[in-house]
Design a protein around this motif. Structure first.
Motif, PDB file in Angstrom:
ATOM      1  N   PRO A   1       0.827  -1.210   0.000  1.00 53.40           N
ATOM      2  CA  PRO A   1       0.000   0.000   0.000  1.00 53.40           C
ATOM      3  C   PRO A   1       0.860   1.258   0.000  1.00 53.40           C
ATOM      4  N   PRO A   2       0.442   2.294  -0.710  1.00 50.64           N
ATOM      5  CA  PRO A   2       1.165   3.566  -0.644  1.00 50.64           C
ATOM      6  C   PRO A   2       0.918   4.267   0.687  1.00 50.64           C
ATOM      7  N   LEU A   3       1.620   5.321   0.916  1.00 52.60           N
ATOM      8  CA  LEU A   3       1.444   6.183   2.085  1.00 52.60           C
ATOM      9  C   LEU A   3       1.990   5.589   3.381  1.00 52.60           C
ATOM     10  N   GLN A   4       2.861   4.587   3.296  1.00 53.11           N
ATOM     11  CA  GLN A   4       3.449   4.032   4.517  1.00 53.11           C
ATOM     12  C   GLN A   4       4.268   5.083   5.266  1.00 53.11           C
ATOM     13  N   THR A   5       5.093   5.824   4.523  1.00 48.63           N
ATOM     14  CA  THR A   5       5.910   6.852   5.166  1.00 48.63           C
ATOM     15  C   THR A   5       5.035   7.939   5.767  1.00 48.63           C
ATOM     16  N   LEU A   6       3.952   8.291   5.084  1.00 43.23           N
ATOM     17  CA  LEU A   6       3.043   9.312   5.611  1.00 43.23           C
ATOM     18  C   LEU A   6       2.451   8.860   6.947  1.00 43.23           C
ATOM     19  N   GLU A   7       2.101   7.589   7.046  1.00 45.86           N
ATOM     20  CA  GLU A   7       1.555   7.104   8.317  1.00 45.86           C
ATOM     21  C   GLU A   7       2.608   7.165   9.422  1.00 45.86           C
ATOM     22  N   ALA A   8       3.840   6.780   9.110  1.00 48.02           N
ATOM     23  CA  ALA A   8       4.907   6.825  10.108  1.00 48.02           C
ATOM     24  C   ALA A   8       5.127   8.256  10.606  1.00 48.02           C
ATOM     25  N   ILE A   9       5.087   9.219   9.698  1.00 48.14           N
ATOM     26  CA  ILE A   9       5.250  10.620  10.077  1.00 48.14           C
ATOM     27  C   ILE A   9       4.079  11.078  10.935  1.00 48.14           C
ATOM     28  N   ALA A  10       2.868  10.657  10.568  1.00 51.39           N
ATOM     29  CA  ALA A  10       1.672  11.040  11.328  1.00 51.39           C
ATOM     30  C   ALA A  10       1.771  10.570  12.780  1.00 51.39           C
ATOM     31  N   HIS A  11       2.182   9.329  12.998  1.00 48.29           N
ATOM     32  CA  HIS A  11       2.307   8.809  14.362  1.00 48.29           C
ATOM     33  C   HIS A  11       3.407   9.545  15.134  1.00 48.29           C
ATOM     34  N   THR A  12       4.492   9.880  14.448  1.00 51.48           N
ATOM     35  CA  THR A  12       5.581  10.617  15.087  1.00 51.48           C
ATOM     36  C   THR A  12       5.110  12.008  15.504  1.00 51.48           C
ATOM     37  N   MET A  13       4.288  12.625  14.670  1.00 52.74           N
ATOM     38  CA  MET A  13       3.741  13.939  15.003  1.00 52.74           C
ATOM     39  C   MET A  13       2.769  13.871  16.176  1.00 52.74           C
ATOM     40  N   ASP A  14       1.940  12.831  16.223  1.00 48.20           N
ATOM     41  CA  ASP A  14       1.036  12.657  17.361  1.00 48.20           C
ATOM     42  C   ASP A  14       1.838  12.605  18.659  1.00 48.20           C
ATOM     43  N   TYR A  15       2.936  11.872  18.632  1.00 46.58           N
ATOM     44  CA  TYR A  15       3.808  11.780  19.809  1.00 46.58           C
ATOM     45  C   TYR A  15       4.397  13.150  20.157  1.00 46.58           C
ATOM     46  N   ALA A  16       4.824  13.881  19.132  1.00 45.36           N
ATOM     47  CA  ALA A  16       5.453  15.188  19.371  1.00 45.36           C
ATOM     48  C   ALA A  16       4.478  16.191  19.971  1.00 45.36           C
ATOM     49  N   PHE A  17       3.259  16.220  19.463  1.00 49.79           N
ATOM     50  CA  PHE A  17       2.276  17.178  19.977  1.00 49.79           C
ATOM     51  C   PHE A  17       1.692  16.739  21.319  1.00 49.79           C
ATOM     52  N   ASN A  18       1.442  15.459  21.486  1.00 46.73           N
ATOM     53  CA  ASN A  18       0.731  15.002  22.679  1.00 46.73           C
ATOM     54  C   ASN A  18       1.637  14.667  23.852  1.00 46.73           C
ATOM     55  N   THR A  19       2.794  14.078  23.578  1.00 45.86           N
ATOM     56  CA  THR A  19       3.710  13.691  24.659  1.00 45.86           C
ATOM     57  C   THR A  19       4.755  14.760  24.921  1.00 45.86           C
ATOM     58  N   LEU A  20       5.390  15.248  23.857  1.00 48.21           N
ATOM     59  CA  LEU A  20       6.394  16.309  24.025  1.00 48.21           C
ATOM     60  C   LEU A  20       5.756  17.681  24.179  1.00 48.21           C
ATOM     61  N   GLU A  21       4.474  17.779  23.868  1.00 52.19           N
ATOM     62  CA  GLU A  21       3.691  19.020  23.980  1.00 52.19           C
ATOM     63  C   GLU A  21       4.301  20.161  23.163  1.00 52.19           C
ATOM     64  N   LEU A  22       4.723  19.833  21.945  1.00 53.23           N
ATOM     65  CA  LEU A  22       5.246  20.854  21.045  1.00 53.23           C
ATOM     66  C   LEU A  22       4.112  21.719  20.506  1.00 53.23           C
ATOM     67  N   GLU A  23       4.467  22.905  20.040  1.00 56.70           N
ATOM     68  CA  GLU A  23       3.502  23.829  19.453  1.00 56.70           C
ATOM     69  C   GLU A  23       3.670  23.946  17.942  1.00 56.70           C
ATOM     70  N   ARG A  24       4.879  23.689  17.455  1.00 62.74           N
ATOM     71  CA  ARG A  24       5.139  23.782  16.017  1.00 62.74           C
ATOM     72  C   ARG A  24       6.129  22.693  15.611  1.00 62.74           C
ATOM     73  N   ILE A  25       5.881  22.092  14.464  1.00 59.15           N
ATOM     74  CA  ILE A  25       6.812  21.121  13.895  1.00 59.15           C
ATOM     75  C   ILE A  25       7.131  21.554  12.472  1.00 59.15           C
TER      76      ILE A  25
END
Length: 235
Positions: free
Chosen positions: A109-133
């Motif tokens: 399936p396409p978009l594998q890398t996009l999914e990996a980035i999406a999960h990494t961003m969820d971690y950055a915003f929710n756990t690291l509490e970042l405001e901008r990426i």
């Protein structure tokens, strides 16, 4: 919760198309992923890849880095990494990057890398509490940068001659994009609380993206107004 281990790494997150893993010294020692950085096709749009990467270099990097890296697989083998670098705790910002080390197979399936980035961003915003990426790309990577708008990235500018590689023998422009928390919150409110909801839905969204990336519109604007500053500089 039971810890899942695979490839000599602990699984960080189980996704739909990909799973994310936390790098381990044993994994680094027993695989050839360090060679990704020596492949000119893989590093084509990266400033890295100038100096040959070795296993010792890779071990040293993961031993000392302050960056956060995840390896991701396609459920059968490791195919890439995502990374949060230049993390600024006071400004609550980071730069996200990625490497797709293994070429996509025709039947995957396409978009594998996009999914990996999406999960990494969820971690950055929710756990690291970042405001901008921030996501910064070679100008030749417009197609994927356009796709990243599905994860909340807005174009902030095109930096002229900002990509410099091989002792100035390769110079090009770079695209600077950013995802702000308010945009992130808006998107996840419509997708059930995370950036990635379902592969089928993400594919449909990708098909509905504007045919012309905003990056191209901005380039056209700059080109059509090229004389603006030339006229000023000639005063």
């Amino acid at each position: 919760m039971r810890q899942i281990y695979k490839y000599n790494m602990k699984r960080f997150l189980e996704g739909e198309l990909v799973d994310l893993y936390i790098p381990s010294e044993k994994f680094i020692q027993t695989n050839q992923t360090f060679e990704w950085w020596n492949n000119s096709k893989i590093t084509k749009f990266l400033e890295s890849g100038i100096k040959r990467n070795t296993l010792d270099d890779q071990l040293e990097y993961f031993k000392n880095t302050q960056n956060i890296t995840f390896f991701y697989d396609d459920k059968t083998s490791i195919i890439g990494t995502t990374i949060l670098q230049d993390i600024n705790a006071s400004k609550k910002t980071a730069i996200i990057g990625f490497i797709r080390g293994e070429a996509k197979k025709d039947n995957t399936p396409p978009l594998q890398t996009l999914e990996a980035i999406a999960h990494t961003m969820d971690y950055a915003f929710n756990t690291l509490e970042l405001e901008r990426i921030f996501a910064i790309h070679h100008i030749g990577h417009i197609r994927f940068s356009h796709l990243l708008s599905l994860l909340g990235y807005r174009l902030e500018g095109i930096f002229r001659k900002d990509f410099i590689k091989n002792d100035w023998s390769e110079i090009d422009d770079r695209i600077h994009t950013v995802c702000h928390r308010e945009d992130y919150n808006l998107i996840i409110s419509k997708r059930g609380g995370s950036l990635w909801d379902q592969h089928k839905k993400m594919l449909q969204r990708a098909k509905l993206l504007p045919k012309t990336p905003f990056h191209i519109l901005l380039q056209d604007f700059f080109n059509s107004h090229r004389d603006y500053y030339n006229n000023i500089f000639s005063l």
